[in-house]
Design a protein around this motif. Structure first.
Motif: not given
Length: 465
Positions: A114-115, A293-295, A421-422, A434-436
């Motif tokens: 995924p990264s 943009y993580v979410l 990174i996430s 990841t959400w943190t």
């Protein structure tokens, strides 16, 4: 001169002043941000062929002459529609990557982490913002239609090449590099042209045009999701390319340059880094965009892998976020005219960070959809309000464009590294971590912006900043 004649002249002057449209302070700043003065200066030692010295001449139109700004009419509103489709096919495409992320993880890039996959979307967003920041002098030099044509070609060509991709490096070249550069080429014209057509309606015009980015993020994921299972990845990708082609053909046919600056912007203004409000806001934007943009990238795969939703509904989560973001780019901008842009972005940023952290405890569909709606609304201010804030933080209007470009260039690196990174954190620790990561970064960005607001306007809550 008789006293009656003198009174008549003063009366005419007064009525002329009254005929100038009234601009709020914020609208005046937005309108002036994109342009330098439009007076054409001649060197004093230049001469006409008959030997007479050349006089200073003014262009037919001037962005600083409010009475010459159309502020409406068919041509002006066509610019808004043309700019709408530029946003639709630039930021709208970037906002769609979450759908591709979920597909790639189980599709043609299933062997990649995924990264590694998220690097494709982050480089695409990075190039949009970075290239957009450095093309200001090209716009100033008059190559506006060149930028539009080149950007349009690269976006459509990249989409078609993506349909032929079968491995990682091909997807990287087509989707990240080619489309990313193309989107960046269209970014400055989409904003700068509008500022020469509107005065009192500039906030409305900008908001309507910027809504295209969110609407693109609504439509493109749905198109891909509905078509990919039936006609396959190649043709689903080509259909998106054809939709982009038609929209961009319209933009290229109606976008019309009204005035251009008489001088090019500088690339750097190092004195900006001696001003604490500017430095803190840039740092806040950089940090906030690392987590923003993580979410967007992982919400669909999260809903699928944790079985919160079925395959069909999960693909609509990104569209739900972007649909809410349409309102999040228009309503807060309107309110910011009264409260100040910094006072508007702060609560929205804090709420966006808190909502990301709330995903840690979200395990059912109802709260997940609520979070997507609210996050879409509040995160929209991250894209729509920073240009206005850069204007408010710059005293010398001659360097507004330069400082805005510098700020976006630095912010683009936050976009570049945040989601990869996430992705590493996701591989090692799972979704809660990841959400943190994303939520804490958005909150940290809000804290830096709060510092900027205090440095600029003090601690008084009611001060417009």
């Amino acid at each position: 001169m008789s006293s009656s004649s003198h009174d008549d002249i003063e009366k005419d002057a007064g009525s002329s002043k009254d005929s100038v449209p009234h601009l709020s302070e914020n609208q005046e700043e937005i309108r002036e941000a994109a342009e330098a003065p439009f007076t054409v200066e001649r060197d004093s030692d230049e001469h006409e062929p008959n030997g007479e010295p050349l006089e200073k001449t003014a262009s037919k139109y001037s962005a600083h002459n409010i009475r010459s700004v159309p502020n409406g009419g068919l041509t002006a509103w066509l610019q808004v529609l043309g700019s709408f489709f530029l946003f639709f096919n630039s930021w709208g495409i970037v906002n769609t990557f979450g759908t591709y992320q979920a597909y790639y993880e189980t599709g043609i890039l299933a062997s990649s982490t995924p990264s590694a996959i998220s690097w494709i979307g982050s480089i695409q967003a990075f190039l949009l913002m970075l290239v957009g920041a450095i093309t200001g002098p090209i716009y100033d030099a008059g190559y506006v239609h060149t930028l539009l044509l080149l950007g349009s070609f690269l976006v459509v060509f990249g989409q078609m090449m993506l349909s032929l991709a079968t491995n990682y490096w091909q997807v990287m070249l087509a989707q990240a590099i080619c489309i990313g550069i193309g989107c960046g080429c269209m970014f400055v014209p989409a904003v700068a042209i509008l500022s020469t057509y509107f005065s009192t309606r500039i906030a409305t015009a900008m908001g309507l045009a910027a809504a295209g980015s969110s609407l693109g993020g609504v439509i493109y994921p749905i198109v891909f999701h509905r078509l990919q299972p039936t006609i396959g990845f190649p043709w689903a990708t080509r259909v998106i390319g054809f939709i982009a082609l038609f929209g961009l053909l319209f933009s290229n046919s109606v976008m019309k340059v009204r005035v251009l600056p008489d001088s090019r912007r500088k690339f750097l203004d190092l004195t900006a880094f001696t001003e604490l409000p500017y430095v803190l806001f840039v740092l806040g934007s950089f940090t906030g965009f690392m987590g923003l943009y993580v979410l967007f990238f992982y919400i669909q795969s999260y809903a699928l892998q944790t079985h919160i939703t079925n395959d069909n509904l999960s693909f609509y989560l990104l569209s739900i976020i972007n649909a809410a973001s349409v309102f999040g780019r228009i309503i807060p901008n309107y309110i910011a005219d009264f409260t100040g842009p910094m006072n508007m972005i702060l609560p929205c940023s804090f709420l966006a960070g808190i909502l990301t952290l709330c995903l840690i405890a979200t395990h059912t569909i109802a709260p997940l959809i609520v979070i997507c709606v609210l996050y879409g609304f509040f995160s929209g201010t991250f894209v729509s309000l920073p240009p206005t804030i850069f204007v408010a933080l710059t005293k010398n209007r001659a360097v507004i464009g330069t400082r805005m470009g510098m700020g976006f260039s630095i912010t683009s690196f936050g976009l570049l590294i945040g989601t990869p990174i996430s992705g590493v954190i996701l591989d090692a620790k799972g979704y809660p971590s990841t959400w943190t990561f994303g939520g804490v970064l958005v909150l940290a960005g809000a804290v830096f912006m709060l510092g900027s607001r205090v440095a600029q306007g003090g601690w008084k809550v009611m001060v417009k900043v």
